[in-house]
Design a protein around this motif. Structure first.
Motif, PDB file in Angstrom:
ATOM      1  N   THR A  67      41.735  10.276  22.179  1.00  0.00           N
ATOM      2  CA  THR A  67      42.814  10.248  23.176  1.00  0.00           C
ATOM      3  C   THR A  67      43.353  11.638  23.471  1.00  0.00           C
ATOM      4  O   THR A  67      43.967  11.859  24.514  1.00  0.00           O
ATOM      5  N   GLN A  68      43.124  12.590  22.578  1.00  0.00           N
ATOM      6  CA  GLN A  68      43.613  13.959  22.781  1.00  0.00           C
ATOM      7  C   GLN A  68      42.587  14.846  23.491  1.00  0.00           C
ATOM      8  O   GLN A  68      42.790  16.058  23.613  1.00  0.00           O
ATOM      9  N   GLY A  69      41.507  14.250  23.943  1.00  0.00           N
ATOM     10  CA  GLY A  69      40.528  14.993  24.729  1.00  0.00           C
ATOM     11  C   GLY A  69      39.427  15.659  23.940  1.00  0.00           C
ATOM     12  O   GLY A  69      38.541  16.307  24.515  1.00  0.00           O
ATOM     13  N   ALA A  70      39.469  15.526  22.607  1.00  0.00           N
ATOM     14  CA  ALA A  70      38.407  16.079  21.765  1.00  0.00           C
ATOM     15  C   ALA A  70      37.337  15.018  21.537  1.00  0.00           C
ATOM     16  O   ALA A  70      37.608  13.811  21.619  1.00  0.00           O
ATOM     17  N   VAL A  71      36.139  15.454  21.240  1.00  0.00           N
ATOM     18  CA  VAL A  71      35.057  14.534  20.900  1.00  0.00           C
ATOM     19  C   VAL A  71      35.046  14.347  19.386  1.00  0.00           C
ATOM     20  O   VAL A  71      34.976  15.334  18.642  1.00  0.00           O
ATOM     21  N   PRO A  72      35.137  13.107  18.910  1.00  0.00           N
ATOM     22  CA  PRO A  72      35.131  12.876  17.469  1.00  0.00           C
ATOM     23  C   PRO A  72      33.703  12.859  16.913  1.00  0.00           C
ATOM     24  O   PRO A  72      32.825  12.172  17.430  1.00  0.00           O
ATOM     25  N   GLY A  73      33.483  13.636  15.866  1.00  0.00           N
ATOM     26  CA  GLY A  73      32.194  13.661  15.192  1.00  0.00           C
ATOM     27  C   GLY A  73      32.368  13.432  13.706  1.00  0.00           C
ATOM     28  O   GLY A  73      33.473  13.516  13.165  1.00  0.00           O
ATOM     29  N   ILE A  74      31.264  13.140  13.032  1.00  0.00           N
ATOM     30  CA  ILE A  74      31.309  12.936  11.584  1.00  0.00           C
ATOM     31  C   ILE A  74      30.067  13.546  10.957  1.00  0.00           C
ATOM     32  O   ILE A  74      28.980  13.517  11.544  1.00  0.00           O
ATOM     33  N   GLN A  75      30.238  14.106   9.775  1.00  0.00           N
ATOM     34  CA  GLN A  75      29.121  14.655   9.018  1.00  0.00           C
ATOM     35  C   GLN A  75      28.750  13.663   7.917  1.00  0.00           C
ATOM     36  O   GLN A  75      29.562  13.350   7.057  1.00  0.00           O
ATOM     37  N   LEU A  76      27.515  13.177   7.969  1.00  0.00           N
ATOM     38  CA  LEU A  76      27.019  12.237   6.969  1.00  0.00           C
ATOM     39  C   LEU A  76      26.351  13.026   5.851  1.00  0.00           C
ATOM     40  O   LEU A  76      25.517  13.897   6.100  1.00  0.00           O
ATOM     41  N   ALA A  77      26.707  12.688   4.604  1.00  0.00           N
ATOM     42  CA  ALA A  77      26.301  13.555   3.498  1.00  0.00           C
ATOM     43  C   ALA A  77      25.956  12.773   2.248  1.00  0.00           C
ATOM     44  O   ALA A  77      26.393  11.631   2.042  1.00  0.00           O
ATOM     45  N   HIS A  78      25.167  13.432   1.413  1.00  0.00           N
ATOM     46  CA  HIS A  78      24.878  12.948   0.061  1.00  0.00           C
ATOM     47  C   HIS A  78      24.856  14.177  -0.833  1.00  0.00           C
ATOM     48  O   HIS A  78      24.088  15.109  -0.605  1.00  0.00           O
ATOM     49  N   ALA A  79      25.718  14.203  -1.847  1.00  0.00           N
ATOM     50  CA  ALA A  79      25.893  15.403  -2.664  1.00  0.00           C
ATOM     51  C   ALA A  79      24.754  15.637  -3.649  1.00  0.00           C
ATOM     52  O   ALA A  79      24.609  16.748  -4.173  1.00  0.00           O
ATOM     53  N   GLY A  80      23.952  14.623  -3.956  1.00  0.00           N
ATOM     54  CA  GLY A  80      22.875  14.820  -4.913  1.00  0.00           C
ATOM     55  C   GLY A  80      23.393  15.302  -6.249  1.00  0.00           C
ATOM     56  O   GLY A  80      24.333  14.738  -6.815  1.00  0.00           O
ATOM     57  N   ARG A  81      22.818  16.395  -6.781  1.00  0.00           N
ATOM     58  CA  ARG A  81      23.183  16.868  -8.119  1.00  0.00           C
ATOM     59  C   ARG A  81      24.563  17.519  -8.163  1.00  0.00           C
ATOM     60  O   ARG A  81      25.073  17.802  -9.255  1.00  0.00           O
ATOM     61  N   LYS A  82      25.175  17.774  -7.005  1.00  0.00           N
ATOM     62  CA  LYS A  82      26.521  18.342  -6.977  1.00  0.00           C
ATOM     63  C   LYS A  82      27.588  17.261  -6.851  1.00  0.00           C
ATOM     64  O   LYS A  82      28.726  17.527  -6.495  1.00  0.00           O
ATOM     65  N   ALA A  83      27.214  16.029  -7.185  1.00  0.00           N
ATOM     66  CA  ALA A  83      28.143  14.899  -7.144  1.00  0.00           C
ATOM     67  C   ALA A  83      28.863  14.737  -8.489  1.00  0.00           C
ATOM     68  O   ALA A  83      28.542  15.408  -9.474  1.00  0.00           O
ATOM     69  N   SER A  84      29.846  13.832  -8.485  1.00  0.00           N
ATOM     70  CA  SER A  84      30.612  13.495  -9.686  1.00  0.00           C
ATOM     71  C   SER A  84      31.273  14.716 -10.302  1.00  0.00           C
ATOM     72  O   SER A  84      31.212  14.960 -11.506  1.00  0.00           O
ATOM     73  N   THR A  85      31.954  15.491  -9.437  1.00  0.00           N
ATOM     74  CA  THR A  85      32.664  16.690  -9.890  1.00  0.00           C
ATOM     75  C   THR A  85      34.152  16.569  -9.581  1.00  0.00           C
ATOM     76  O   THR A  85      34.580  15.710  -8.812  1.00  0.00           O
ATOM     77  N   GLU A  86      34.926  17.452 -10.159  1.00  0.00           N
ATOM     78  CA  GLU A  86      36.377  17.392 -10.041  1.00  0.00           C
ATOM     79  C   GLU A  86      36.873  17.809  -8.653  1.00  0.00           C
ATOM     80  O   GLU A  86      36.231  18.593  -7.950  1.00  0.00           O
ATOM     81  N   ILE A  87      38.038  17.278  -8.285  1.00  0.00           N
ATOM     82  CA  ILE A  87      38.766  17.773  -7.124  1.00  0.00           C
ATOM     83  C   ILE A  87      39.106  19.246  -7.395  1.00  0.00           C
ATOM     84  O   ILE A  87      39.552  19.586  -8.495  1.00  0.00           O
ATOM     85  N   PRO A  88      38.882  20.138  -6.432  1.00  0.00           N
ATOM     86  CA  PRO A  88      39.015  21.573  -6.712  1.00  0.00           C
ATOM     87  C   PRO A  88      40.339  21.995  -7.321  1.00  0.00           C
ATOM     88  O   PRO A  88      40.369  22.867  -8.194  1.00  0.00           O
ATOM     89  N   TRP A  89      41.440  21.414  -6.864  1.00  0.00           N
ATOM     90  CA  TRP A  89      42.729  21.877  -7.386  1.00  0.00           C
ATOM     91  C   TRP A  89      43.108  21.194  -8.708  1.00  0.00           C
ATOM     92  O   TRP A  89      44.136  21.497  -9.299  1.00  0.00           O
ATOM     93  N   VAL A  90      42.238  20.288  -9.181  1.00  0.00           N
ATOM     94  CA  VAL A  90      42.468  19.645 -10.474  1.00  0.00           C
ATOM     95  C   VAL A  90      41.681  20.341 -11.575  1.00  0.00           C
ATOM     96  O   VAL A  90      42.162  20.530 -12.689  1.00  0.00           O
ATOM     97  N   GLY A  91      40.442  20.733 -11.265  1.00  0.00           N
ATOM     98  CA  GLY A  91      39.606  21.362 -12.271  1.00  0.00           C
ATOM     99  C   GLY A  91      38.268  21.769 -11.676  1.00  0.00           C
ATOM    100  O   GLY A  91      38.130  21.936 -10.463  1.00  0.00           O
ATOM    101  N   HIS A  92      37.260  21.893 -12.525  1.00  0.00           N
ATOM    102  CA  HIS A  92      35.952  22.348 -12.086  1.00  0.00           C
ATOM    103  C   HIS A  92      34.887  21.662 -12.926  1.00  0.00           C
ATOM    104  O   HIS A  92      35.105  21.358 -14.101  1.00  0.00           O
ATOM    105  N   GLY A  93      33.728  21.426 -12.316  1.00  0.00           N
ATOM    106  CA  GLY A  93      32.629  20.851 -13.067  1.00  0.00           C
ATOM    107  C   GLY A  93      32.652  19.336 -13.078  1.00  0.00           C
ATOM    108  O   GLY A  93      33.313  18.690 -12.264  1.00  0.00           O
ATOM    109  N   ARG A  94      31.912  18.763 -14.020  1.00  0.00           N
ATOM    110  CA  ARG A  94      31.610  17.337 -14.016  1.00  0.00           C
ATOM    111  C   ARG A  94      32.818  16.455 -14.269  1.00  0.00           C
ATOM    112  O   ARG A  94      33.769  16.842 -14.947  1.00  0.00           O
TER     113      ARG A  94
END
Length: 352
Positions: A90-117
């Protein structure tokens, strides 16, 4: 002002050449986007961007970078995305989405909470990858995908694309960059397979091509398909620009309309030569040699800089990330500085 010229991609018209790059907000609940996502994406649509791409959104639960990532593998997630999509449009922008799969970089911490698995006992899971090689010692060791698992991944992208179209997204982007699953298959640093999915260049690009073909098969002919790639791993012996050019030409034949050119993210050993617009030359060379439209991203911060990228034909689109976190209304500021006339929401008309 080339930056404010419309861009036609298949049957979709962007009002300008400024796109909001996908940026993970780590603020979803069970993959469901929240009010934060409505405000985050909606404010950038109000701010004047031509294309607003929602963050890397997992096509299956184990494909999330963190437990707080958005997803689009079930109906509850799709329903939540629909209202966000509607507002952006409604604001005149085109909505897009990025479809993703993290693979081996999955199951990691939220950046501002911690780092790693994040261990399974704490809400994490065992990730998957082309080979059982962890990204780094503090990341989880993935399971190597077998043929059945690879088929599941391809179908997950296909179903996610179908849901995205049903939600109203008008641009779909496949994430094959930044060290996530499709990039892991591309790079010999992370893909040590000896079967039909590894080894030679043709085998390593097989999954990315299969995913692009699967997504293209379920989205309408008039909707554009983007693919984000890392042009180089920035590591000797890894994925590089020459391979990126070759892949981009093949992806064009598979139905991709624009290559969103980033770099890095595959290895902690990367050595990146940072500087303003440091990735623009990659986009320019891919555009020139592969004969496909490109998007440029990476330390593009000033309106005159963005204008020059488009005016010189180095890319067809500029994607801004951190700069749009600092200033959601950057496109309006750019229009003033460059002398372009753009539409303003009626609610804000008194300020212009």
């Amino acid at each position: 002002m080339k930056l404010f010229d419309p861009l036609e991609l298949r049957g979709v018209r962007l009002r300008n050449r400024i796109a909001v790059s996908p940026m993970c907000e780590y603020s979803a609940v069970e993959g469901v986007p929240q009010t934060w996502h409505l405000v985050h994406l909606g404010s950038r649509a109000v701010g004047g961007a031509g294309l607003v791409i929602a963050e890397a959104t997992a096509v299956e639960a184990i494909g999330r970078i963190s437990p707080a990532d958005t997803g689009i593998w079930n109906d509850a997630q799709a329903i939540a995305w629909s209202s966000i999509v509607d507002f952006v449009a409604t604001q005149g922008a085109v909505p897009g989405i990025q479809l993703a799969h993290a693979g081996r970089k999955a199951s990691t911490e939220i950046p501002w909470v911690g780092h790693g698995r994040v261990d399974p006992a704490d809400g994490g899971w065992t990730p998957v990858a082309p080979s059982a090689l962890a990204y780094s010692p503090d990341y989880p060791t993935p399971d190597a995908l077998d043929d059945e698992g690879i088929a599941v991944v391809i179908d997950a992208f296909r179903m996610a694309a179908r849901r995205a179209v049903d939600c109203g997204f008008r641009v779909i982007e496949v994430h094959a960059a930044h060290g996530y699953l499709l990039h892991q298959f591309l790079s010999p640093l992370s893909n040590h397979r000896t079967d039909a999915w590894g080894g030679s260049f043709g085998n390593r690009i097989r999954l990315a091509r299969a995913v692009v073909a699967a997504v293209r098969s379920v989205i309408p002919e008039n909707l554009p398909l983007l693919v984000r790639i890392s042009a180089t791993d920035w590591v000797d012996g890894g994925w590089d620009l020459e391979q990126s050019i070759a892949l981009s030409g093949l992806l064009k034949g598979d139905g991709a309309d624009l290559i969103d050119v980033s770099s890095g993210g595959l290895s902690p050993d990367q050595k990146i030569a940072l500087g303003p617009g440091y990735q623009v030359p990659f986009a320019a060379q891919i555009r020139r040699e592969a004969g496909i439209a490109t998007g440029a991203v990476g330390l593009i911060t000033e309106p005159t800089q963005a204008e020059a990228v488009i005016e010189r034909g180095e890319a067809d689109l500029v994607l801004l990330a951190r700069e749009l976190l600092r200033d959601p209304y950057w496109p309006r500021r750019a229009a003033r500085e460059l002398g372009a006339v753009i539409n303003v929401p009626q609610q804000y008309g008194r300020a212009w």
